[in-house]
Write a protein that holds these residues in place. Structure first.
Motif: not given
Ligand SMILES: Cc1ncc(COP(=O)(O)O)c(C=O)c1O
Length: 400
Positions: A104-108, A130-132, A174-176, A178-180, A212-217, A240-245, A251-253
């Motif tokens: 359910c999203g990268a978060a799930g 790092f992502f909060v 690692v998140n690349s 990176n957010n922020p 590796a958390d890669e939603p922005y790949r 990863s997820s399809f939230a950003k790309n 939709e939490r995927i």
């Molecule tokens: C680095 C990072 N990881 C994970 C997430 C969570 O993404 P998702 O909405 O796919 O759960 C975010 C969302 O902003 C993010 O910035």
């Protein structure tokens, strides 16, 4: 029924982005939406590719039975196959679909992974900023997030990471991009990280996982690419997820892929399938599993983000605000400028965000990302709005 004290405490310390988002709604009511410049939240405002709606329509008019039924907890085999194809290309190695668990999203997905690997009090090392939410996710499963500083240009400080490892370390996250910061870690940094984990294992017998958390790949600039991880460290997991790309955050995927060469790869996959179930996700959303199976490789035009990045960098430079040049994602991480109107005072990030708010500019303080003295701007807002914010930035810069 009282709320648990530790939850109250975490809520107070971690909800600053949402708070800013809500203040933005108030300010828009007060001043009109065109006069408020809301750079606070990373909520993609590009529309998903047209094919997403086409497939959604087709699914909506399909008479196939059982489309909304439970499924295997790992997800539909055809969706897992599509994800395996995607990740095989990105990771430069053959990934069988059995290594994929839909989430359910990268978060799930991250929560499922952390639940599967963490024993109480084990540590997860992350480079700051790092992502909060990472701190909360690790805490959710009894672990401790251990933060180490990055280099001045926000690349990985490998010595700092090596010094943070011990027998309780379960993973390095690692998140690349990176957010922020928008930083992309190079292949040589990833190799360096693998080398130090290998040395750590030799010395202590402790195998540390790379997550590796890669939603922005896919959202990258100036011809940059994001390094693979699997060829360099066997005990690795991609989330990863399809939230950003694909602009589908609501939709939490998302998905998790375990390196097929990991020591206990199939046990790990089984554990992540199990934790996905017991965390109450059960499985990733059915309809959007079908949609991403059909749309994961749809071409997307990210040039609006690139144009906004260029414009915002120009405006910030005019306003005397310096920043780290983002190589990917859609954030600008800016240094709080020295105060010109108060002798000898630097001014902190919270104060600077409050100052910008007076000019109807909404941003978030770096301290929430583990980096004081900086602020984050998200450019998920229209180019016209960024252009209109120019005067406000310049005035705010002059008055600081
Ligand atoms: C680095 C990072 N990881 C994970 C997430 C969570 O993404 P998702 O909405 O796919 O759960 C975010 C969302 O902003 C993010 O910035």
């Amino acid at each position: 029924m009282p709320v648990a004290p530790h939850i109250k405490e975490f809520m107070a310390s971690s909800s600053f982005i949402r708070k800013m988002f809500e203040e933005g709604i108030q300010l828009k009511k007060q001043y009109g939406k065109d006069s408020v410049y809301d750079f606070s939240i990373g909520n993609p405002d590009l529309e998903p590719p047209a094919k997403v709606r086409d497939v959604l329509r087709e699914l909506g008019s399909s008479n196939e039975r059982g489309m909304h039924a439970y499924m295997p907890n790992a997800g539909y085999p055809e969706t897992r196959k599509a994800m395996a194809e995607k990740v095989s290309g990105e990771q430069e190695c053959e990934v069988p679909f059995s290594q994929v668990v839909m989430g359910c999203g990268a978060a799930g997905a991250l929560n499922s992974v952390l639940k599967a690997i963490l024993s109480p009090e084990q540590e997860v090392v992350v480079s700051s900023p790092f992502f909060v939410e990472y701190a909360q996710y690790v805490r959710n499963h009894g672990g401790i997030l251990k933060t180490v500083s990055s280099q001045e240009d926000f690349s990985l400080d490998l010595e700092a990471i090596a010094a943070a490892l011990n027998n309780k370390t379960a993973a390095v996250l690692v998140n690349s991009p990176n957010n922020p910061t928008g930083k992309i870690y190079t292949t040589s940094e990833i190799k360096g990280l693998s080398d130090l984990l290998a040395k750590h294992r030799e010395k202590t017998g402790n195998t540390v996982m790379i997550i590796a958390d890669e939603p922005y790949r896919e959202i990258v600039y100036d011809g940059k690419t994001v390094s693979s991880i699997f060829p360099y460290w066997n005990d690795s997991i991609i989330v990863s997820s399809f939230a950003k790309n694909l602009s589908l955050p609501g939709e939490r995927i998302g998905y998790t892929v375990v390196n097929p060469s990991a020591e206990n790869a199939s046990e790990l996959v089984d554990a992540i399938i199990y934790t996905t179930r017991i965390l109450g996700f059960v499985n990733a959303p059915a309809t959007f599993q079908r949609i991403v199976a059909a749309c994961w490789n749809e071409p997307v035009d990210y040039s609006p983000y690139e144009k906004r990045r260029t414009l915002l960098k120009k405006i910030l430079t005019e306003a005397g605000i310096s920043f780290a040049n983002p190589e990917g994602a859609f954030y600008l991480f800016c240094k709080v400028p020295k105060r010109t109107n108060t002798v000898g005072e630097q001014g902190n990030d919270g104060e600077f965000c409050d100052h910008l708010k007076k000019y109807r500019i909404l941003t978030v303080p770096g301290k929430g990302f583990g980096k004081q003295g900086w602020i984050r701007l998200s450019y998920c807002i229209a180019e016209e709005s960024i252009a209109r914010s120019r005067e406000s930035f310049i005035q705010a810069g002059t008055d600081w």
